[in-house]
Motif scaffolding. Structure first.
Motif, PDB file in Angstrom:
ATOM      1  N   ASN A  11     -68.377 -84.805  49.546  1.00 26.05           N
ATOM      2  CA  ASN A  11     -66.939 -84.683  49.311  1.00 26.05           C
ATOM      3  C   ASN A  11     -66.113 -84.945  50.572  1.00 26.05           C
ATOM      4  O   ASN A  11     -65.142 -85.693  50.558  1.00 26.05           O
ATOM      5  CB  ASN A  11     -66.682 -83.277  48.756  1.00 26.05           C
ATOM      6  N   ASN A  14     -64.257 -81.032  54.907  1.00 26.61           N
ATOM      7  CA  ASN A  14     -64.214 -80.698  56.342  1.00 26.61           C
ATOM      8  C   ASN A  14     -63.796 -81.916  57.157  1.00 26.61           C
ATOM      9  O   ASN A  14     -62.993 -81.808  58.088  1.00 26.61           O
ATOM     10  CB  ASN A  14     -65.573 -80.183  56.818  1.00 26.61           C
ATOM     11  N   ALA A  87     -70.759 -82.803  58.948  1.00 25.59           N
ATOM     12  CA  ALA A  87     -69.820 -82.159  58.027  1.00 25.59           C
ATOM     13  C   ALA A  87     -70.332 -82.373  56.606  1.00 25.59           C
ATOM     14  O   ALA A  87     -69.888 -83.265  55.898  1.00 25.59           O
ATOM     15  CB  ALA A  87     -68.429 -82.741  58.213  1.00 25.59           C
ATOM     16  N   GLY A  88     -71.328 -81.559  56.244  1.00 24.43           N
ATOM     17  CA  GLY A  88     -71.940 -81.746  54.936  1.00 24.43           C
ATOM     18  C   GLY A  88     -72.865 -82.948  54.930  1.00 24.43           C
ATOM     19  O   GLY A  88     -72.920 -83.680  53.947  1.00 24.43           O
TER      20      GLY A  88
HETATM   21  C1  GRF Z   1     -69.866 -77.266  53.506  1.00 24.75           C
HETATM   22  O1  GRF Z   1     -70.015 -76.145  52.719  1.00 24.75           O
HETATM   23  C2  GRF Z   1     -70.663 -77.145  54.768  1.00 24.75           C
HETATM   24  O2  GRF Z   1     -70.768 -75.822  55.218  1.00 24.75           O
HETATM   25  C3  GRF Z   1     -72.003 -77.679  54.380  1.00 24.75           C
HETATM   26  O3  GRF Z   1     -71.726 -78.736  53.505  1.00 24.75           O
HETATM   27  C4  GRF Z   1     -70.481 -78.508  52.861  1.00 24.75           C
HETATM   28  C5  GRF Z   1     -69.635 -79.716  53.050  1.00 24.75           C
HETATM   29  O4  GRF Z   1     -68.433 -79.646  52.325  1.00 24.75           O
HETATM   30  N1  GRF Z   1     -72.764 -78.065  55.549  1.00 24.75           N
HETATM   31  P1  GRF Z   1     -67.387 -80.807  52.433  1.00 24.75           P
HETATM   32  O5  GRF Z   1     -68.092 -82.107  52.056  1.00 24.75           O
HETATM   33  O6  GRF Z   1     -66.862 -80.845  53.825  1.00 24.75           O
HETATM   34  O7  GRF Z   1     -66.329 -80.464  51.430  1.00 24.75           O
END
Ligand code: GRF
Length: 223
Positions: A11, A14, A87-88
């Motif tokens: 997604n 972050n 970031a994810g």
């Molecule tokens: C977050 O919950 C982060 O902690 C984990 O992956 C997710 C990423 O979310 N490492 P997004 O893609 O930034 O919405």
């Protein structure tokens, strides 16, 4: 000023927050590259909309992890980035990758480490029935979700709250502590002493503490 490659698989909320805070000048970071391993992931569209350079390297097209990571190293170097912001990003990194950017790979995990490491950290914490969940920003080492902790936010479970709502409140804290941790790194204020990170004092006023959450170290204005 950090020169960052943001690595993401999905997604990208972050990543989006970092796009916004760098554009606003709050976060001292040049985003040199947004690198994704999943074709069609929303983060790629977000990068395009923000006018940032992006690249998709589909890991399934590489013979093994080593070849995939070497391609990432080359792309990141080519882009002029030296700080890796996970970031994810849903892939384990090889030692070769970590050695290419020593002490410069950072991750966010949706649980209070060292509890509930792994890909389902948040769901595992919830299933366990903990009363306080949260998120952790940490340096990355060769063990999953194990490196030195930079910042954590503790998010209590509220009575009657469902898993999605809780998840959202944890995510909201991720969006605050991750850019803040990167800003501390950009300002060279993180001193690594063994596993412990000392935060050197700055001169910005502190932000309003978040409702129902404890963040440590305290957030500064703008985060
Ligand atoms: C977050 O919950 C982060 O902690 C984990 O992956 C997710 C990423 O979310 N490492 P997004 O893609 O930034 O919405």
């Amino acid at each position: 000023m950090l020169n960052a490659a943001i690595l993401a698989s999905g997604n990208g909320s972050n990543a989006q927050r970092m796009f916004d805070l760098t554009a606003a000048g709050t976060l001292s970071m040049n985003i040199r590259l947004v690198l994704c391993n999943r074709p069609g992931a929303r983060v790629l569209e977000r990068a395009r909309q923000a006018g940032l350079p992006s690249l998709c390297l589909d890991h399934t097209t590489f013979p093994d992890r080593e070849h995939f990571d070497r391609a990432m190293i080359a792309a990141i170097r080519e882009a002029g980035a030296d700080t890796i912001v996970l970031a994810g990003f849903m892939r384990m990194l090889t030692p070769e990758f970590l050695h290419a950017f020593p002490g410069r790979v950072i991750n966010i995990h949706p649980a209070l480490l060292p509890s509930f490491p792994g890909v389902h950290g948040s769901a595992d914490a919830n299933a366990y029935g903990v009363k306080i969940s949260g998120c952790t920003v940490h340096f990355v080492d060769e063990i999953m979700d194990h490196g030195a902790v930079i910042a954590q936010a503790a998010v209590p479970h509220l009575d009657g709250e469902d898993a999605d709502a809780l998840q959202q409140r944890i995510h909201t804290m991720e969006h605050r502590i991750y850019p803040q941790a990167l800003q501390w790194l950009a300002e060279n204020r993180l001193v690594l002493e063994g596993r412990h990170i000392r935060l050197l004092p700055g001169n910005r006023p502190l932000a309003t503490p978040p409702d129902n959450a404890l963040v440590w170290p305290p957030l500064e204005a703008g985060f």
